[in-house]
Design a protein around this motif. Structure first.
Motif, PDB file in Angstrom:
ATOM      1  N   SER A 223     -56.842 -66.837  16.988  1.00  0.00           N
ATOM      2  CA  SER A 223     -56.545 -67.624  15.723  1.00  0.00           C
ATOM      3  C   SER A 223     -55.262 -68.042  15.808  1.00  0.00           C
ATOM      4  N   GLY A 224     -54.964 -69.040  15.034  1.00  0.00           N
ATOM      5  CA  GLY A 224     -53.398 -69.599  15.120  1.00  0.00           C
ATOM      6  C   GLY A 224     -52.484 -68.805  14.964  1.00  0.00           C
ATOM      7  N   ALA A 225     -52.737 -67.780  13.653  1.00  0.00           N
ATOM      8  CA  ALA A 225     -51.597 -66.745  13.457  1.00  0.00           C
ATOM      9  C   ALA A 225     -51.585 -65.931  14.652  1.00  0.00           C
ATOM     10  N   GLU A 226     -52.671 -65.551  15.135  1.00  0.00           N
ATOM     11  CA  GLU A 226     -52.443 -64.512  16.327  1.00  0.00           C
ATOM     12  C   GLU A 226     -51.791 -65.103  17.521  1.00  0.00           C
TER      13      GLU A 226
ATOM     14  N   ALA B 122     -43.296 -73.917  20.612  1.00  0.00           N
ATOM     15  CA  ALA B 122     -43.871 -75.221  19.918  1.00  0.00           C
ATOM     16  C   ALA B 122     -45.364 -74.667  19.357  1.00  0.00           C
ATOM     17  N   ASP B 123     -45.118 -74.809  18.095  1.00  0.00           N
ATOM     18  CA  ASP B 123     -46.614 -74.357  17.311  1.00  0.00           C
ATOM     19  C   ASP B 123     -47.387 -75.689  17.260  1.00  0.00           C
ATOM     20  N   SER B 124     -48.297 -75.590  18.307  1.00  0.00           N
ATOM     21  CA  SER B 124     -49.182 -76.694  18.564  1.00  0.00           C
ATOM     22  C   SER B 124     -50.521 -76.595  17.704  1.00  0.00           C
ATOM     23  N   VAL B 125     -50.724 -75.575  17.104  1.00  0.00           N
ATOM     24  CA  VAL B 125     -51.999 -75.198  16.319  1.00  0.00           C
ATOM     25  C   VAL B 125     -52.710 -76.269  15.783  1.00  0.00           C
ATOM     26  N   GLN B 126     -51.902 -77.053  15.020  1.00  0.00           N
ATOM     27  CA  GLN B 126     -52.487 -78.212  14.218  1.00  0.00           C
ATOM     28  C   GLN B 126     -52.238 -79.526  14.774  1.00  0.00           C
ATOM     29  N   CYS B 127     -50.967 -79.596  15.536  1.00  0.00           N
ATOM     30  CA  CYS B 127     -50.674 -81.069  15.816  1.00  0.00           C
ATOM     31  C   CYS B 127     -51.093 -81.079  17.419  1.00  0.00           C
TER      32      CYS B 127
HETATM   33  C1  LIG Z   1     -49.108 -75.055  12.388  1.00  0.00           C
HETATM   34  C2  LIG Z   1     -50.138 -73.881  12.249  1.00  0.00           C
HETATM   35  N1  LIG Z   1     -49.945 -72.776  12.810  1.00  0.00           N
HETATM   36  C3  LIG Z   1     -50.702 -71.739  12.334  1.00  0.00           C
HETATM   37  C4  LIG Z   1     -51.558 -71.877  11.634  1.00  0.00           C
HETATM   38  C5  LIG Z   1     -52.492 -70.582  11.495  1.00  0.00           C
HETATM   39  O1  LIG Z   1     -53.755 -70.616  12.163  1.00  0.00           O
HETATM   40  P1  LIG Z   1     -55.049 -69.740  11.893  1.00  0.00           P
HETATM   41  O2  LIG Z   1     -55.452 -70.047  10.383  1.00  0.00           O
HETATM   42  O3  LIG Z   1     -56.289 -70.144  12.978  1.00  0.00           O
HETATM   43  O4  LIG Z   1     -54.405 -68.319  11.776  1.00  0.00           O
HETATM   44  C6  LIG Z   1     -52.016 -73.073  11.040  1.00  0.00           C
HETATM   45  C7  LIG Z   1     -53.155 -73.039  10.083  1.00  0.00           C
HETATM   46  O5  LIG Z   1     -53.239 -73.984   9.391  1.00  0.00           O
HETATM   47  C8  LIG Z   1     -51.294 -74.311  11.389  1.00  0.00           C
HETATM   48  O6  LIG Z   1     -51.435 -75.193  10.793  1.00  0.00           O
END
Ligand SMILES: Cc1ncc(COP(=O)(O)O)c(C=O)c1O
Length: 390
Positions: free
Chosen positions: A103-106, A217-222
């Motif tokens: 997941s993104g948080a992880e 670089a948090d690229s989870v969404q962008c």
């Molecule tokens: C920029 C960004 N980083 C991290 C996360 C967390 O991702 P996840 O919900 O998969 O844990 C999100 C979720 O919206 C996000 O937009």
């Protein structure tokens, strides 16, 4: 006889729900239980990258499931290397290393831990309106006190104003040798589609290099091609030390990861996961990259995104249209505060929101012009409907 009271387990009530039951999806469309069709410009929160139930994706995941659904990271899983090779090529980061998680948080949690292991330092710089996830460190670097539990509060996080180069410089001048990492979204998503200035990202790069800190670089969404480049940070022509990825990576299959620059070294046991990098997740992620490449979806995201932005900019009621590629936001005036709800229930179009008054568009990267035109017609109709009704 005593009558036995029947209790039914309830879901923990954490989400405000739209009263819609989705049962089927294809491409940019979803259908509810009554067969009503919706145009999906939200993608379940930026997750649907190549379109719902894409045939290549369904086939690849199904084939993998029939062969080997799961084994843990205690054995060789060549499909992980196949994914790393493909990801290195498409992102232009062949020299980086891949750590897979779920997941993104992880992904951010591991990125921050790794930065701290690498530097031996504790302090993290994050920015106003950031969102990085809900696990302990990820939420601590998220600028939303309402979702930070007391146990997650830490003096190790320094929040600075987003896009403010002077305050970043001042912070590094004062305590640069204590800073393990700077974490920044290329475009803030949950914060309301705020684009990081190129010079700001370049400043982060140069200060991190100068002080031995790690640029995350948090690229989870962008990321993952949504903006027309693989990582939105690429617009600034800089390399981060770690890229976190999730959402679009699996087109709905839970898979995430971090790309790690070669100067960050691993040690056995330093990071770990049970499910991360399982064969099914890798098959889903490979299918996504194959479709992004074969259907040229990054080019499509840029072209269609530019078209949407220029059309939205011609609608005077919508303010501050912004974003890149298919990550678009605009402000809605108070007089149109129900616009998003009306698009959903009158026009059958899903969009996203950011508080207090932003509509976010996060569609599949395969969105086509016909669907965009339908959206533009619908939004104009909804904007003018109240005036007609007066
Ligand atoms: C920029 C960004 N980083 C991290 C996360 C967390 O991702 P996840 O919900 O998969 O844990 C999100 C979720 O919206 C996000 O937009």
């Amino acid at each position: 006889m005593l009558s036995k009271k029947i209790t039914v387990m309830k879901l923990f009530d954490v989400y405000p729900l739209n009263n819609i039951t989705v049962v089927k999806a294809k491409g940019s469309y979803i259908w509810d239980e009554n067969g009503l069709q919706y145009l999906d410009l939200y993608g379940g929160h930026a997750v649907i990258s190549i379109g719902h139930t894409h045939p290549h994706y369904v086939q690849r995941v199904t084939e993998q499931l029939n062969k080997l659904g799961f084994y843990s990271n205690s054995v060789k899983l060549p499909i992980q290397e196949e994914l790393a090779t493909k990801l290195g090529k498409i992102s232009g980061r062949e020299t980086y290393q891949l750590f897979l998680c779920n997941s993104g948080a992880e992904a951010n949690e591991n990125a921050l831990k790794l930065a701290s292991f690498h530097t031996g330092r504790k302090k993290i710089v994050a920015f106003t309106k950031s969102f990085h996830g809900r696990t302990s460190l990820a939420v601590a670097v998220t600028d939303n006190p309402a979702i930070v539990a007391p146990v997650n509060q830490t003096p190790n996080v320094i929040f600075l104003p987003f896009n403010d180069e002077a305050s970043l410089e001042a912070c590094f001048r004062a305590q640069g040798n204590e800073i393990a990492a700077v974490i920044v979204e290329g475009i803030q998503g949950v914060g309301g589609i705020n684009v990081a200035r190129e010079s700001f990202l370049q400043k982060i790069r140069s200060l991190c290099t100068e002080h031995g800190s790690v640029f995350i670089a948090d690229s989870v969404q962008c990321g993952y091609g949504r903006t027309g480049k693989f990582f939105s940070h690429d617009y600034a022509n800089v390399d981060a030390d770690i890229y976190s990825m999730a959402k679009g990576m699996g087109n709905g299959f839970p898979v995430a990861g971090i790309l790690i620059a070669p100067h960050l070294h691993s040690k056995h046991g330093m990071l770990g996961t049970t499910f991360g990098g399982n064969p099914l997740a890798c098959a889903a992620a490979l299918a996504v990259l194959e479709v992004i490449e074969s259907e040229k979806l990054m080019d499509n995201a840029k072209r269609i995104g530019d078209h949407i932005q220029s059309e939205l900019k011609s609608i005077p009621e919508l303010q501050n249209v912004r974003g890149k590629g298919l990550m678009i936001g605009f402000d809605v005036p108070e007089s149109l505060k129900d616009l998003r709800k009306n698009l959903l229930f009158n026009q059958n179009i899903f969009t996203g929101e950011a508080k207090p008054n932003v509509i976010r568009l996060l569609p599949s990267l395969a969105l086509n012009k016909k669907d965009v035109d339908q959206f533009l017609e619908s939004i104009r109709e909804e904007i003018h409907a109240p005036a007609l009704n007066q």
